[in-house]
Motif scaffolding. Structure first.
Motif, PDB file in Angstrom:
ATOM      1  N   GLY A   1       2.215 -63.218  43.768  1.00  0.00           N
ATOM      2  CA  GLY A   1       3.396 -62.464  44.277  1.00  0.00           C
ATOM      3  C   GLY A   1       3.007 -63.025  45.820  1.00  0.00           C
ATOM      4  O   GLY A   1       2.286 -63.388  46.324  1.00  0.00           O
ATOM      5  N   PRO A   2       4.329 -62.596  46.246  1.00  0.00           N
ATOM      6  CA  PRO A   2       4.082 -63.572  47.628  1.00  0.00           C
ATOM      7  C   PRO A   2       3.426 -62.991  48.658  1.00  0.00           C
ATOM      8  O   PRO A   2       2.735 -64.089  49.660  1.00  0.00           O
ATOM      9  CB  PRO A   2       5.825 -63.053  47.855  1.00  0.00           C
ATOM     10  CG  PRO A   2       5.928 -62.696  46.800  1.00  0.00           C
ATOM     11  CD  PRO A   2       5.318 -61.968  45.795  1.00  0.00           C
ATOM     12  N   ASP A   3       3.035 -61.831  48.516  1.00  0.00           N
ATOM     13  CA  ASP A   3       1.572 -61.400  49.382  1.00  0.00           C
ATOM     14  C   ASP A   3       0.653 -61.370  49.479  1.00  0.00           C
ATOM     15  O   ASP A   3      -0.580 -61.803  50.245  1.00  0.00           O
ATOM     16  CB  ASP A   3       2.017 -59.433  50.528  1.00  0.00           C
ATOM     17  CG  ASP A   3       0.903 -58.967  50.958  1.00  0.00           C
ATOM     18  OD1 ASP A   3       1.006 -59.857  52.045  1.00  0.00           O
ATOM     19  OD2 ASP A   3      -0.077 -58.839  50.840  1.00  0.00           O
ATOM     20  N   GLY A   4      -0.153 -61.686  48.024  1.00  0.00           N
ATOM     21  CA  GLY A   4      -0.727 -62.405  47.755  1.00  0.00           C
ATOM     22  C   GLY A   4      -0.842 -63.951  48.143  1.00  0.00           C
ATOM     23  O   GLY A   4      -2.313 -64.326  48.519  1.00  0.00           O
ATOM     24  N   GLY A   5      -0.102 -64.618  48.044  1.00  0.00           N
ATOM     25  CA  GLY A   5      -0.299 -65.574  48.749  1.00  0.00           C
ATOM     26  C   GLY A   5      -0.188 -65.895  50.113  1.00  0.00           C
ATOM     27  O   GLY A   5      -1.290 -66.734  50.201  1.00  0.00           O
ATOM     28  N   ILE A   6       0.080 -64.773  50.704  1.00  0.00           N
ATOM     29  CA  ILE A   6       0.664 -65.099  52.219  1.00  0.00           C
ATOM     30  C   ILE A   6      -1.235 -64.561  52.895  1.00  0.00           C
ATOM     31  O   ILE A   6      -2.460 -65.315  53.379  1.00  0.00           O
ATOM     32  CB  ILE A   6       1.192 -64.060  52.943  1.00  0.00           C
ATOM     33  CG1 ILE A   6       2.388 -65.008  52.785  1.00  0.00           C
ATOM     34  CG2 ILE A   6       0.790 -64.052  54.085  1.00  0.00           C
ATOM     35  CD1 ILE A   6       3.881 -64.174  53.113  1.00  0.00           C
TER      36      ILE A   6
END
Lengths: 506, 506
Positions: free
Chosen positions: A176-181
């Motif tokens: 997910g997006p926050d996983g990436g960030i």
């Protein structure tokens, strides 16, 4: 003890405590039972009692010997901003049974974290099972993945060695997006040099890296389609009106170079067009992906033609990226080619062109590349790094250990799951060479381990300290510390009057 | 073909396209090279060309035979809100080389996704390698984990069976805050019934579940500390002034019950106090965690005493949760105990008390429990579900397949990595029994496969369609479809005038 070659990077981040990094990190980011329990505590009048919780993990991840502690700043940010909105309270009211009394919602409205104290090891430091201590709950979510991925990054750094650049390329495969960030942030803390993730670059000031994809290469047909062909020289003194022809001229020269004869014939024209266009757009930062068609028969010669044309105009090309095939072999072949060009055309430094490798790299493939011998300068690592493929979760737990100064422990038939009661202090004991020997826990009010020197005859001898394993009676050792470091510092003082340690949070 | 017992749940979600679910999902949530390439395309005047990209994966996850497609709504939401802020443009300007021209930033300022078209399979549907088609890039991040975790949830549902409740308890072990929130959403799409995650409950309207932890149990000392002991009956007609004593009376009665003699002696008083307090707070929703001390010698008898006291006042207790030990054995023993209570004290339905099990469950442990025989009604699943422990990433890729109506393909020495050129249509062919037989791809302008009936002698026979494997010439089959479904629908029409399929996005 310095587990990561490039040392902890956290001082390079720029956190601000005002607001969470991720706006989803609100008091509702928690399990429903935290609210049902909060209500039951409130009903029973227990919400005014003083409780101590330990946050710890039982086993180092990846079958390894250490963990890099991370996620603390997010936890402090969470409690610094802990406040329920009216909308959140309405939602809770609609979610809990209608028998719940109004007074509870008034209580929620009034609370913040000014009564909470947080003691912890510093972010980015190496920690071991059972000794990280914190207070408060959705912390587990914030610590678990952060520490896991920071540890994973540190392990990759250890295998790659200090001299290589490590680039985190995981955004597209992250959870997910926050996983990436989060991955970008904590890989940087764990010892990576840069990320491809622009959002993380903006949020945390992490250096960014990136060039172009295979699609960019295949989107071109031939150099004929390049309309704007002029390029000013690096010093601005002159303009090359037809950079495309200059590149073609260099390609012919390389093709007729005796020592490179037989390596390649006709190169791919779509690739040549893409490289030329990219160089026209980024003359100061030309780095090309050379494996869309064939690395040695097309990509590398095309790259060299463009790089030599840039060199004519005073620009220094950056290097190539390999994203498939036998990376060890191809990097060595490309390096030979570059040195041949340097020798043949007398372009100083051309042989040392940077070679970046990517394509499903992980600890094992880095190790295999080292064993084979390679000429890679930088590794782009994605999937295995950010998803922590080898072990996708760290088993952080959060256990009540004291309430109103009374010890509490969780019993279990599995002795490793028994919690250690009471509020604790933790110390790291260092030996003569400056390396840490052991971490020990004591009760809050026990005297700290001391470095005491006693004179025995004419020798000065430091005093021995007996350290016991918490669960295994047979594991015990005498340690003679030369230095003692207290590991848990106060990061959030609450109303306790303790002076907080703000070094890593402001 | 219905891979999940409880069917796709997406219609139960309540999306709104106005703004992203996760405020971090901005145009900057992408790799730096997307911007360097965008600049190079812009410099070369190629930004006005029409390109087609395929988004697909090469292999079903978890060694399985299908994938549940998810993340589409997030993608549509992303493009619906795609717009650069001035702050983002300033950041990009500071991040790209100073040689980049101002016109590019003006170009970025002006773009949105009104020229983009998106065709895709519907969210929550079962898809197979190579056939999902989409446009635009950070999609890969949004699709990868969403589809992976939805598939994982569907697989857990398949093993658990339709009759069991499946509860997602993964927030604390998820890969960061959004990892947790996405997991809750896509596990629900994959066939789970509820989540423990309050933030996901609020964002998506997913049912929530939760009771209390071991810490709640160990925070109590004895029933003596309960001050507020009165409880009104369920119908409001009377009040029990000392519920604590009523519980103690029931515990004695159970203790002296002939058929339960020998199972337990003294139960843990801290646990009894915690259960009693929890029942006083939630008389209509009493569900207790019974394994803090000893399930059969303390937890279950204590639970029954409180449940019987509630029953006296007209309340129906919900059940127990087991979080350690031999779940198959303990659930059967607890069930026997409940039926014994029902028989002995004539409390109808007491035997069918809900039993929830948790503790590091996954597909394999669910399967093992099924083989052993158990009495569990609901499973709480966390770590292995949300982190997709068995395979932490789905290898979604995004490949250019057409530009200005010209086909494009990526070549590779590995034939499975060769991309299939051109814009495509995809169809699912159904057989006589209504089950799908095969999915096929055709070029955009090829005629769709038809269900044509031809009369042969006195029989009506449907026409055969020859289907070929894209890479393996020996794999080919004649299929006689009874029904043909077009899989890729338009979810974002751009300026194409195509009427979008909004069924799952509004």
């Amino acid at each position: 003890m310095e587990a990561k070659g490039n040392g902890p990077n956290e001082e390079r981040l720029r956190p601000e405590l005002d607001g969470p990094t991720n706006p989803m990190v609100t008091p509702l980011l928690t399990d429903l039972y935290q609210f049902t329990m909060a209500y039951a505590y409130w009903k029973a009048g227990k919400h005014l009692e003083r409780a101590v919780f330990d946050l710890f993990f039982r086993k180092n991840p990846f079958g390894g010997e250490y963990t890099v502690f991370a996620g603390l700043e997010e936890c402090i940010r969470f409690i610094a901003n802990f406040k329920f909105t009216e909308e959140e309270i309405s939602f809770l009211r609609s979610s809990l049974p209608s028998t719940c009394e109004d007074g509870f919602y008034d209580y929620l409205r009034g609370i913040d974290c000014s009564d909470v104290e947080v003691y912890a090891a510093s972010e980015g430091s190496v920690v071991f099972p059972k000794v990280v201590q914190l207070l408060e709950t959705p912390f587990v979510n914030l610590i678990n993945y952060a520490s896991l991925v920071a540890t994973n990054a540190a392990r990759h750094r250890f295998v790659a060695g200090k001299s290589k650049a490590l680039l985190e390329f995981g955004l597209r495969r992250a959870q997910g997006p926050d996983g990436g960030i989060s991955a970008s942030k904590y890989c940087y803390i764990g010892g990576f040099d840069a990320t491809s993730n622009v959002a993380a670059g903006r949020l945390f000031g992490i250096p960014m890296r990136g060039t172009h994809s295979h699609a960019f290469v295949s989107s071109f047909m031939s150099p004929d389609e390049i309309v704007e062909k002029s390029l000013r020289s690096c010093d601005g003194s002159s303009t090359c009106e037809d950079f495309v022809s200059l590149v073609q001229t260099w390609l012919s020269k390389i093709q007729w170079t005796h020592s490179l004869r037989g390596i390649f014939g006709e190169t791919n024209q779509s690739e040549l067009a893409a490289f030329t266009s990219y160089a026209l757009a980024f003359p100061t930062n030309f780095l090309a992906l050379v494996d869309t068609y064939d690395v040695m028969r097309s990509g590398v010669p095309n790259y060299c033609a463009v790089a030599l044309a840039l060199s004519d105009l005073g620009y220094k090309a950056v290097g190539i990226r390999l994203d498939s095939g036998d990376l060890a072999y191809l990097s060595c072949e490309a390096r030979k080619f570059f040195f041949e060009i340097e020798k043949e055309f007398r372009v100083p430094g051309f042989g040392k062109m940077a070679i970046t490798a990517s394509n499903d790299l992980n600890e094992e493939t880095l190790d295999a590349l080292n064993k084979q011998g390679h000429e890679v300068d930088a590794f782009g690592i994605g999937t295995y790094l950010v998803t922590c493929y080898a072990q996708a979760a760290l088993g952080c737990v959060f256990k009540l250990v004291e309430i109103n100064n009374q010890p509490r422990m969780k019993l279990s038939e599995d002795v490793s799951k028994v919690s250690i009661p009471c509020k604790k202090r933790c110390y790291r004991l260092y030996g003569r060479e400056g390396y840490p020997l052991v971490d020990i826990m004591t009760g809050e009010n026990e005297p700290p381990p001391k470095v005491s020197i006693i004179a025995v005859a004419y020798l000065q001898v430091a005093e021995r300290i007996l350290c016991r394993h918490p669960f295994n009676e047979s594991k015990r050792a005498y340690v003679v510390p030369q230095r003692v470091e207290e590991l848990l510092k106060c990061y959030w003082p609450g109303c306790s009057g303790v002076i907080p340690n703000l070094e890593c949070i402001t």
